[in-house]
Design a protein around this motif. Structure first.
Motif, short mmCIF file in Angstrom:
data_model
loop_
_atom_site.label_atom_id
_atom_site.label_comp_id
_atom_site.label_asym_id
_atom_site.label_seq_id
_atom_site.Cartn_x
_atom_site.Cartn_y
_atom_site.Cartn_z
N ARG A 170 0.82 -1.22 0.00
CA ARG A 170 0.00 0.00 0.00
C ARG A 170 0.85 1.26 0.00
NH1 ARG A 170 -4.37 2.05 -0.57
NH2 ARG A 170 -5.33 2.45 1.44
N ASN A 171 2.11 1.12 0.43
CA ASN A 171 3.00 2.28 0.56
C ASN A 171 4.35 1.96 -0.10
OD1 ASN A 171 1.40 4.02 2.78
ND2 ASN A 171 1.31 1.87 3.38
N ARG A 226 11.11 1.58 -1.28
CA ARG A 226 12.04 2.18 -2.26
C ARG A 226 13.05 3.09 -1.58
NH1 ARG A 226 6.95 3.02 -6.10
NH2 ARG A 226 7.09 1.07 -7.29
N LYS A 227 12.71 3.62 -0.40
CA LYS A 227 13.67 4.46 0.33
C LYS A 227 14.93 3.69 0.68
CE LYS A 227 10.18 7.42 2.57
NZ LYS A 227 9.53 7.77 3.87
N GLN A 228 14.80 2.37 0.83
CA GLN A 228 15.94 1.53 1.17
C GLN A 228 16.66 0.99 -0.07
OE1 GLN A 228 15.51 -1.28 4.56
NE2 GLN A 228 13.34 -1.07 4.07
N GLY A 229 16.11 1.27 -1.24
CA GLY A 229 16.70 0.74 -2.47
C GLY A 229 16.41 -0.74 -2.66
N MET A 230 15.33 -1.25 -2.04
CA MET A 230 14.97 -2.65 -2.19
C MET A 230 14.37 -2.90 -3.56
SD MET A 230 15.75 -4.39 0.51
CE MET A 230 16.37 -4.02 2.15
N ALA A 280 11.13 -8.25 -0.95
CA ALA A 280 12.54 -8.19 -0.55
C ALA A 280 12.71 -7.39 0.74
CB ALA A 280 13.38 -7.56 -1.67
N ALA A 281 11.92 -6.33 0.88
CA ALA A 281 11.99 -5.52 2.10
C ALA A 281 11.50 -6.31 3.31
CB ALA A 281 11.17 -4.24 1.93
N VAL A 282 10.45 -7.11 3.13
CA VAL A 282 9.94 -7.94 4.22
C VAL A 282 10.99 -8.97 4.63
CG1 VAL A 282 8.21 -9.66 4.88
CG2 VAL A 282 7.53 -7.65 3.57
N GLY A 312 12.85 8.37 6.91
CA GLY A 312 13.18 6.97 6.64
C GLY A 312 11.97 6.12 6.29
N ASP A 313 12.19 4.84 6.24
CA ASP A 313 11.16 3.86 5.89
C ASP A 313 10.19 3.73 7.07
OD1 ASP A 313 9.68 1.55 5.46
OD2 ASP A 313 11.35 0.41 4.65
#
Length: 232
Positions: A66-67, A72-76, A81-83, A117-118
């Motif tokens: 949803r967000n 993308r702030k982490q460059g994932m 991949a972020a999870v 940040g994220d």
């Protein structure tokens, strides 16, 4: 012979319940030596622990989808991949990106309008670290371990407060900081269901341990709008 084996296993595991960032991987059902040192309540606790983390992981993925700007702030490469980066590392929920703050502090950081940040990562770090702290930061549970029923109950109330804050936090323009439930154009209450599942699991677990220890839980009624995070 069984009593001797149980005594030896308990002695070997005494004080050695491994801390971790989440539940240990589930083993195939059947006999194991360490299983001798687990009571039925320990096994029930571990099942609840696994279900909690499954729900928390689903919630994280839903929030990232949803967000998408947050992962993308982490460059994932993706929400998935972020999870994985958040849940599959043994960081004990003390992240450098949050200056090692966790629990209620991490949630407050996530919902601060000027936080660059994220937000999903910070919010979930706060939520999961509260669950872990309530369960003694353990990966597994044995007979000699004690789970504080009051802490588990307080964690359930804190999930309620976190869910309310998530749905209310807005920026200076009145826009939600993180999107979650949605009523239009198509109703999406899947976030509410995940929060409800987590609250139910924690409440059930608190009752199980209160009954085992013969203790009474101090129950709290809070107004969501003015509620504060309870101590763990």
């Amino acid at each position: 012979m069984r009593a001797l084996a149980l005594t030896l296993v308990c002695a070997a595991l005494a004080g050695c319940a491994a801390p971790g960032s989440g539940p240990a991987p589930r083993m195939d059902r059947g006999f194991t030596l360490t299983g001798l040192a687990k009571s039925d309540i320990d096994k029930v606790t571990e099942i609840h622990h696994h279900h909690l983390f499954q729900s928390l992981r689903r919630l994280t993925l839903k929030l990232y989808r949803r967000n998408p700007a947050e992962w993308r702030k982490q460059g994932m490469a993706s929400a998935e991949a972020a999870v994985a980066d958040l849940f599959d590392r043994d960081h004990r929920w003390r992240l450098e990106s949050l200056n090692y703050r966790y629990g209620a502090e991490a949630i407050q950081i996530a919902l601060t309008p000027d936080y660059p940040g994220d937000r999903v990562r910070a919010f979930i770090t706060g939520l999961v670290s509260m669950v872990q702290k309530a369960l003694g930061d353990r990966a597994e549970f044995y007979m000699l371990d004690k789970v504080d029923a009051q802490r588990v109950y307080n964690a359930a109330r804190n999930v309620e407060v976190a869910a309310w804050k998530l749905g209310q936090a807005r920026d200076a323009q009145g826009q939600l900081l993180l999107l979650s439930n949605e009523m239009a154009p198509v109703a999406n209450l899947s976030f509410e269901r995940e929060f409800g599942r987590q609250i139910g699991l924690l409440d059930a677990l608190a009752d199980v341990h209160a009954e085992r220890d013969g203790r009474t839980i101090t129950r709290v009624i809070q107004n969501a709008a003015t509620a504060v995070f309870l101590p763990l």
